[in-house]
Scaffold this motif. Structure first.
Motif, short mmCIF file in Angstrom:
data_model
loop_
_atom_site.label_atom_id
_atom_site.label_comp_id
_atom_site.label_asym_id
_atom_site.label_seq_id
_atom_site.Cartn_x
_atom_site.Cartn_y
_atom_site.Cartn_z
N TYR A 63 -58.23 -4.52 -67.69
CA TYR A 63 -58.77 -5.87 -67.65
C TYR A 63 -59.37 -6.12 -66.28
N LEU A 64 -60.66 -6.37 -66.27
CA LEU A 64 -61.40 -6.67 -65.04
C LEU A 64 -62.55 -7.55 -65.47
N SER A 65 -62.34 -8.83 -65.50
CA SER A 65 -63.28 -9.83 -66.04
C SER A 65 -63.36 -9.77 -67.57
N ARG A 66 -63.25 -8.59 -68.11
CA ARG A 66 -63.16 -8.42 -69.56
C ARG A 66 -62.26 -7.22 -69.81
#
Length: 114
Positions: free
Chosen positions: A98-101
């Motif tokens: 998970y990294l922004s999405r």
């Protein structure tokens, strides 16, 4: 292009161990929250374990005390050490970042059977 590639699955006897790895590329790995999920045939995807950017870990009750999640930011890799495996642990194991999405890998099959 973001890629998550799981490896390390296989066939193991009950009580055995496996170590899964998730190699990430195309993202700034050290900023990503990493999670492991599993999906058995005919069942919903189930969250297994996660590790945040600071190294804090969390586990599903079903695997607590048997599984250990870790990360190596230098190698852009997350791992799941699975001990004392049970037949009910049989599933396809997927990692997510998970990294922004949320990004997903394709999964690796784990089969626990005698």
């Amino acid at each position: 292009q973001v890629q998550l590639v799981e490896s390390g699955g296989g066939l193991v006897q009950p009580g055995g161990s496996l170590r899964l790895s998730c190699a990430a590329s195309g993202i700034i790995f050290r900023y990503a929250v990493m999670n492991w999920y599993r999906q058995a045939p005919g069942k919903q995807r189930e969250w297994v374990a996660g590790i945040d950017v600071g190294g804090t870990t969390n586990y599903a009750d079903s695997v607590k005390g048997r599984f250990t999640v870790s990360r190596d930011n230098a190698k852009n890799t997350a791992s799941l050490q699975m001990n004392s495996l049970k037949p009910e642990d049989t599933a396809v194991y997927l990692c997510s970042a998970y990294l922004s999405r949320t990004y997903w890998g394709q999964g690796t099959q784990v089969t626990v059977s005698s």
